[in-house]
Scaffold this motif. Sequence first.
Motif, PDB file in Angstrom:
ATOM      1  N   GLU A  18      49.325  74.248  38.325  1.00  0.00           N
ATOM      2  CA  GLU A  18      49.837  75.462  38.972  1.00  0.00           C
ATOM      3  C   GLU A  18      50.506  75.194  40.308  1.00  0.00           C
ATOM      4  O   GLU A  18      51.202  76.046  40.846  1.00  0.00           O
ATOM      5  N   PRO A  20      53.111  74.230  42.927  1.00  0.00           N
ATOM      6  CA  PRO A  20      54.564  74.017  42.936  1.00  0.00           C
ATOM      7  C   PRO A  20      54.969  72.775  43.728  1.00  0.00           C
ATOM      8  O   PRO A  20      56.121  72.342  43.655  1.00  0.00           O
ATOM      9  N   ILE A  33      43.432  67.814  47.346  1.00  0.00           N
ATOM     10  CA  ILE A  33      44.726  68.363  47.759  1.00  0.00           C
ATOM     11  C   ILE A  33      45.300  67.473  48.857  1.00  0.00           C
ATOM     12  O   ILE A  33      44.613  67.153  49.826  1.00  0.00           O
ATOM     13  N   GLU A  40      50.273  76.156  51.133  1.00  0.00           N
ATOM     14  CA  GLU A  40      49.640  77.441  50.786  1.00  0.00           C
ATOM     15  C   GLU A  40      50.545  78.232  49.847  1.00  0.00           C
ATOM     16  O   GLU A  40      50.490  79.458  49.800  1.00  0.00           O
ATOM     17  N   CYS A  41      51.440  77.525  49.173  1.00  0.00           N
ATOM     18  CA  CYS A  41      52.410  78.114  48.239  1.00  0.00           C
ATOM     19  C   CYS A  41      53.507  78.909  48.956  1.00  0.00           C
ATOM     20  O   CYS A  41      54.292  79.590  48.299  1.00  0.00           O
ATOM     21  N   GLN A  49      48.364  79.659  44.493  1.00  0.00           N
ATOM     22  CA  GLN A  49      48.164  79.708  43.044  1.00  0.00           C
ATOM     23  C   GLN A  49      46.884  78.995  42.604  1.00  0.00           C
ATOM     24  O   GLN A  49      46.221  79.412  41.660  1.00  0.00           O
TER      25      GLN A  49
HETATM   26  S1  SF4 Z   1      47.945  76.450  47.903  1.00  0.00           S
HETATM   27 FE1  SF4 Z   1      49.737  76.162  46.584  1.00  0.00          FE
HETATM   28  S2  SF4 Z   1      50.717  74.362  47.482  1.00  0.00           S
HETATM   29 FE2  SF4 Z   1      48.613  74.336  48.233  1.00  0.00          FE
HETATM   30  S3  SF4 Z   1      47.488  73.069  46.761  1.00  0.00           S
HETATM   31 FE3  SF4 Z   1      47.279  75.230  46.145  1.00  0.00          FE
HETATM   32  S4  SF4 Z   1      48.880  75.526  44.611  1.00  0.00           S
HETATM   33 FE4  SF4 Z   1      49.405  73.671  45.797  1.00  0.00          FE
END
Ligand code: SF4
Length: 82
Positions: A18, A20, A33, A40-41, A49
């Motif tokens: 999920e 991006p 992560i 934060e998308c 996400q």
């Molecule tokens: S917040 Fe969005 S960019 Fe950050 S790890 Fe989750 S899905 Fe990926």
Amino acid sequence: MALLINEDCISCGVCEAECPNDAISEGDSIFVIDPDRCTECVGFHDEPQCIDVCPVECIVPDPEHEETKDQLLEKKKKLHGE
Ligand code: SF4
Ligand code: SF4
């Protein structure tokens, strides 16, 4: 700020697809992560996400990587060249 995955992760792998920014990967024991890639998308979605899909709610803000929305947008632009 970037997010982090805590020890409650059950390594289901649902979040990985999920993201991006390809910020999520399988670590030694749980998924992790990359703070240099997590926005934060911002720039893609209104809400993170990974948090939306995680069945055990183990994804939380990373206090060691505080960033403003502008900084997150800048990171997104650097990652995607736009
Ligand atoms: S917040 Fe969005 S960019 Fe950050 S790890 Fe989750 S899905 Fe990926
Ligand atoms: S969705 Fe949640 S439990 Fe599944 S791998 Fe991602 S962080 Fe871990």
